[in-house]
Design a protein around this motif. Structure first.
Motif, PDB file in Angstrom:
ATOM      1  N   LEU A 313       0.836  -1.191   0.000  1.00 51.99           N
ATOM      2  CA  LEU A 313       0.000   0.000   0.000  1.00 51.99           C
ATOM      3  C   LEU A 313       0.876   1.248   0.000  1.00 51.99           C
ATOM      4  N   LEU A 314       1.552   1.473  -1.121  1.00 50.61           N
ATOM      5  CA  LEU A 314       2.398   2.658  -1.249  1.00 50.61           C
ATOM      6  C   LEU A 314       1.536   3.914  -1.377  1.00 50.61           C
ATOM      7  N   PRO A 315       2.005   5.064  -0.858  1.00 45.46           N
ATOM      8  CA  PRO A 315       3.322   5.331  -0.272  1.00 45.46           C
ATOM      9  C   PRO A 315       3.435   4.964   1.205  1.00 45.46           C
ATOM     10  N   LEU A 316       2.414   4.337   1.771  1.00 47.16           N
ATOM     11  CA  LEU A 316       2.494   3.929   3.167  1.00 47.16           C
ATOM     12  C   LEU A 316       3.461   2.758   3.309  1.00 47.16           C
ATOM     13  N   PRO A 317       4.196   2.681   4.414  1.00 49.40           N
ATOM     14  CA  PRO A 317       5.097   1.534   4.643  1.00 49.40           C
ATOM     15  C   PRO A 317       4.305   0.328   5.169  1.00 49.40           C
ATOM     16  N   LEU A 318       3.368  -0.143   4.352  1.00 47.75           N
ATOM     17  CA  LEU A 318       2.431  -1.172   4.792  1.00 47.75           C
ATOM     18  C   LEU A 318       2.257  -2.212   3.689  1.00 47.75           C
ATOM     19  N   SER A 319       2.297  -3.498   4.070  1.00 45.14           N
ATOM     20  CA  SER A 319       2.091  -4.605   3.141  1.00 45.14           C
ATOM     21  C   SER A 319       1.082  -5.571   3.728  1.00 45.14           C
ATOM     22  N   LEU A 320       0.196  -6.082   2.877  1.00 42.14           N
ATOM     23  CA  LEU A 320      -0.799  -7.065   3.277  1.00 42.14           C
ATOM     24  C   LEU A 320      -0.530  -8.364   2.535  1.00 42.14           C
ATOM     25  N   VAL A 321      -0.682  -9.491   3.243  1.00 36.06           N
ATOM     26  CA  VAL A 321      -0.428 -10.806   2.660  1.00 36.06           C
ATOM     27  C   VAL A 321      -1.594 -11.720   2.980  1.00 36.06           C
ATOM     28  N   LEU A 322      -2.106 -12.401   1.958  1.00 40.22           N
ATOM     29  CA  LEU A 322      -3.136 -13.423   2.106  1.00 40.22           C
ATOM     30  C   LEU A 322      -2.556 -14.755   1.664  1.00 40.22           C
ATOM     31  N   CYS A 323      -2.812 -15.817   2.422  1.00 38.58           N
ATOM     32  CA  CYS A 323      -2.237 -17.124   2.138  1.00 38.58           C
ATOM     33  C   CYS A 323      -3.304 -18.193   2.314  1.00 38.58           C
ATOM     34  N   ALA A 324      -3.317 -19.182   1.410  1.00 39.46           N
ATOM     35  CA  ALA A 324      -4.261 -20.291   1.499  1.00 39.46           C
ATOM     36  C   ALA A 324      -3.609 -21.548   0.942  1.00 39.46           C
ATOM     37  N   PHE A 325      -3.752 -22.667   1.662  1.00 38.33           N
ATOM     38  CA  PHE A 325      -3.232 -23.965   1.232  1.00 38.33           C
ATOM     39  C   PHE A 325      -4.315 -25.015   1.449  1.00 38.33           C
ATOM     40  N   LEU A 326      -4.486 -25.879   0.447  1.00 37.08           N
ATOM     41  CA  LEU A 326      -5.501 -26.928   0.500  1.00 37.08           C
ATOM     42  C   LEU A 326      -4.857 -28.259   0.173  1.00 37.08           C
ATOM     43  N   ASN A 327      -4.953 -29.203   1.133  1.00 32.27           N
ATOM     44  CA  ASN A 327      -4.464 -30.564   0.960  1.00 32.27           C
ATOM     45  C   ASN A 327      -5.657 -31.459   0.629  1.00 32.27           C
ATOM     46  N   HIS A 328      -5.777 -31.847  -0.649  1.00 33.52           N
ATOM     47  CA  HIS A 328      -6.933 -32.624  -1.068  1.00 33.52           C
ATOM     48  C   HIS A 328      -6.932 -34.026  -0.472  1.00 33.52           C
ATOM     49  N   GLN A 329      -5.768 -34.654  -0.322  1.00 28.64           N
ATOM     50  CA  GLN A 329      -5.716 -36.012   0.193  1.00 28.64           C
ATOM     51  C   GLN A 329      -6.164 -36.090   1.650  1.00 28.64           C
ATOM     52  N   LYS A 330      -5.712 -35.122   2.463  1.00 26.76           N
ATOM     53  CA  LYS A 330      -6.082 -35.116   3.880  1.00 26.76           C
ATOM     54  C   LYS A 330      -7.310 -34.260   4.164  1.00 26.76           C
ATOM     55  N   ASN A 331      -7.855 -33.635   3.107  1.00 27.09           N
ATOM     56  CA  ASN A 331      -9.025 -32.772   3.268  1.00 27.09           C
ATOM     57  C   ASN A 331      -8.773 -31.722   4.359  1.00 27.09           C
ATOM     58  N   LYS A 332      -7.651 -31.047   4.220  1.00 28.18           N
ATOM     59  CA  LYS A 332      -7.225 -30.066   5.208  1.00 28.18           C
ATOM     60  C   LYS A 332      -7.005 -28.730   4.531  1.00 28.18           C
ATOM     61  N   PHE A 333      -7.552 -27.682   5.133  1.00 24.44           N
ATOM     62  CA  PHE A 333      -7.447 -26.326   4.572  1.00 24.44           C
ATOM     63  C   PHE A 333      -6.827 -25.409   5.617  1.00 24.44           C
ATOM     64  N   GLN A 334      -5.853 -24.612   5.180  1.00 26.90           N
ATOM     65  CA  GLN A 334      -5.189 -23.634   6.046  1.00 26.90           C
ATOM     66  C   GLN A 334      -5.142 -22.294   5.329  1.00 26.90           C
ATOM     67  N   CYS A 335      -5.387 -21.249   6.094  1.00 29.91           N
ATOM     68  CA  CYS A 335      -5.315 -19.909   5.523  1.00 29.91           C
ATOM     69  C   CYS A 335      -4.647 -18.989   6.544  1.00 29.91           C
ATOM     70  N   GLY A 336      -4.098 -17.912   6.038  1.00 28.57           N
ATOM     71  CA  GLY A 336      -3.407 -16.974   6.897  1.00 28.57           C
ATOM     72  C   GLY A 336      -3.528 -15.557   6.356  1.00 28.57           C
ATOM     73  N   PHE A 337      -3.330 -14.604   7.248  1.00 30.07           N
ATOM     74  CA  PHE A 337      -3.394 -13.194   6.899  1.00 30.07           C
ATOM     75  C   PHE A 337      -2.261 -12.485   7.642  1.00 30.07           C
ATOM     76  N   GLY A 338      -1.498 -11.695   6.900  1.00 25.43           N
ATOM     77  CA  GLY A 338      -0.355 -11.028   7.494  1.00 25.43           C
ATOM     78  C   GLY A 338      -0.330  -9.545   7.181  1.00 25.43           C
ATOM     79  N   ILE A 339       0.185  -8.770   8.129  1.00 23.29           N
ATOM     80  CA  ILE A 339       0.364  -7.324   7.977  1.00 23.29           C
ATOM     81  C   ILE A 339       1.799  -7.000   8.359  1.00 23.29           C
ATOM     82  N   THR A 340       2.492  -6.295   7.475  1.00 20.62           N
ATOM     83  CA  THR A 340       3.857  -5.873   7.740  1.00 20.62           C
ATOM     84  C   THR A 340       3.915  -4.355   7.690  1.00 20.62           C
ATOM     85  N   ILE A 341       4.394  -3.765   8.769  1.00 18.56           N
ATOM     86  CA  ILE A 341       4.528  -2.318   8.879  1.00 18.56           C
ATOM     87  C   ILE A 341       6.002  -1.972   8.972  1.00 18.56           C
ATOM     88  N   GLY A 342       6.438  -1.088   8.069  1.00 10.85           N
ATOM     89  CA  GLY A 342       7.842  -0.694   8.070  1.00 10.85           C
ATOM     90  C   GLY A 342       8.653  -1.433   7.032  1.00 10.85           C
TER      91      GLY A 342
END
Length: 342
Positions: A313-342
């Motif tokens: 998010l320029l010019p602000l020193p801010l970054s956003l991260v979205l993450c998602a992983f899906l394991n079809h064999q184990k039927n497992k879903f993981q997601c994450g959200f990250g914020i980095t300042i500076g």
């Protein structure tokens, strides 16, 4: 096998998420890895033979650990829960950061990190010595000291504690010649009981595009002794890198291709004789500079699909991260959200 800590540590080290180049004005969160060395420039010789050699010298091939790195960088990094990272530069040489992780599947944690970069400049963006460390809420400490002893020799010392108990340490020395790199690493040496790990790497440029080398790992402890050897070959084209590592019990092949300034792809093949397991992974990285977006995606032969989306998010020193992983064999879903300042 490229790190003694990774081979002997009971738990993995925290993942690094930024570039490894050490500069007073470059954000360097806690991580483990030698910053890249500036290429060696040969002095211009006299005579036709020396002039031809100076015009077309063999390049330094880099280090053994960097052979597959370019391909691995296009794959998304798995993240679960909510992560908040705050970087604060206190001066041109000193920086601190705070990292808070909230998770509903694992333990939530807080980490405090600090980075010090000296004033001894050895390259366009290289300053030494470099001291990096982080401490979590349980008292576990990871620290690393990197110093450029001379124009060709670089040393590193890293150690790790877990819950106020010393568990691992390693020291290594790296020598970079004009067309080769040699490294020796000592991990957890104990002369009293005769235990430890010694790792040696050697990488040689055969042609401007082809580099060959090997790795020898020797480990010893009471009642047990052994060694493992691996050979590596890397071919670098105009827009691709192909690498193959062969060992006594495993094989690792990777192919990296840069299609254009926005798209990069990578393919990895890993096979192990011990576990009788073979996996193939495909990953790609898509950059959209005008929108300050970076998208990474991957899929492997175990039907694990993952993706990350990073937005600055320029010019602000801010970054956003979205993450998602899906394991079809184990039927497992993981997601994450990250914020980095500076």
């Amino acid at each position: 096998m490229g790190s003694a800590l990774a081979a002997s540590s009971p738990s993995p080290l925290p993942a690094a998420s930024a570039a490894s180049s050490a500069s007073p004005r470059v954000t360097m969160p806690p991580g483990f890895g030698m910053p890249p060395v500036s290429p060696v420039v040969l002095p211009a010789g006299t005579g036709s033979g020396l002039q031809q050699e100076a015009e077309d010298p063999l390049p330094n091939p880099g280090t053994f650990d960097e052979c597959h790195r370019k391909c691995k960088e296009v794959f998304p990094m798995q993240m679960e829960g909510v992560r908040l990272v705050v970087n604060k530069g206190l001066s041109n040489h000193f920086q601190v950061n705070h990292s808070l992780l909230l998770s509903n599947t694992g333990d939530s944690s807080y980490r405090f990190g600090a980075t010090f970069v000296g004033s001894n400049q050895t390259g366009p963006a290289e300053f030494f010595p470099v001291m990096v460390g982080d401490l979590d809420n349980s008292g576990s400490l990871n620290a690393q000291i990197i110093h450029q002893i001379s124009s060709r020799i670089r040393s590193k010392v890293a150690f790790q504690t877990q819950q106020q108990k010393f568990v691992n340490w390693q020291g290594d020395a790296e020598f970079r010649g004009d067309d080769f790199t040699a490294t020796v690493t000592f991990g957890n040496p104990d002369v009293l009981i005769g235990s430890g790990i010694i790792i040696t790497h050697y990488l040689q440029s055969i042609t401007p595009a082809l580099a060959l080398g090997g790795e020898l790992v020797y480990h010893r402890r009471p009642g047990e002794e052994g060694s493992v050897m691996s050979l590596v070959g890397r071919y670098t084209g105009s827009n691709f890198i192909s690498t193959l590592t062969l060992g006594s019990a495993r094989a690792h092949a990777s192919y990296y291709h840069k299609a254009n300034d926005q798209l990069q792809v990578g393919v990895e093949l890993e096979a192990s004789l011990q576990t009788q397991d073979t996996s193939v992974s495909f990953g790609y990285q898509l950059d959209v500079p005008k929108a300050n977006l970076q998208f990474k995606g991957s899929i492997d032969s175990n039907w694990i699909v993952g993706a990350t989306l990073e937005k600055k998010l320029l010019p602000l020193p801010l970054s956003l991260v979205l993450c998602a992983f899906l394991n079809h064999q184990k039927n497992k879903f993981q997601c994450g959200f990250g914020i980095t300042i500076g």
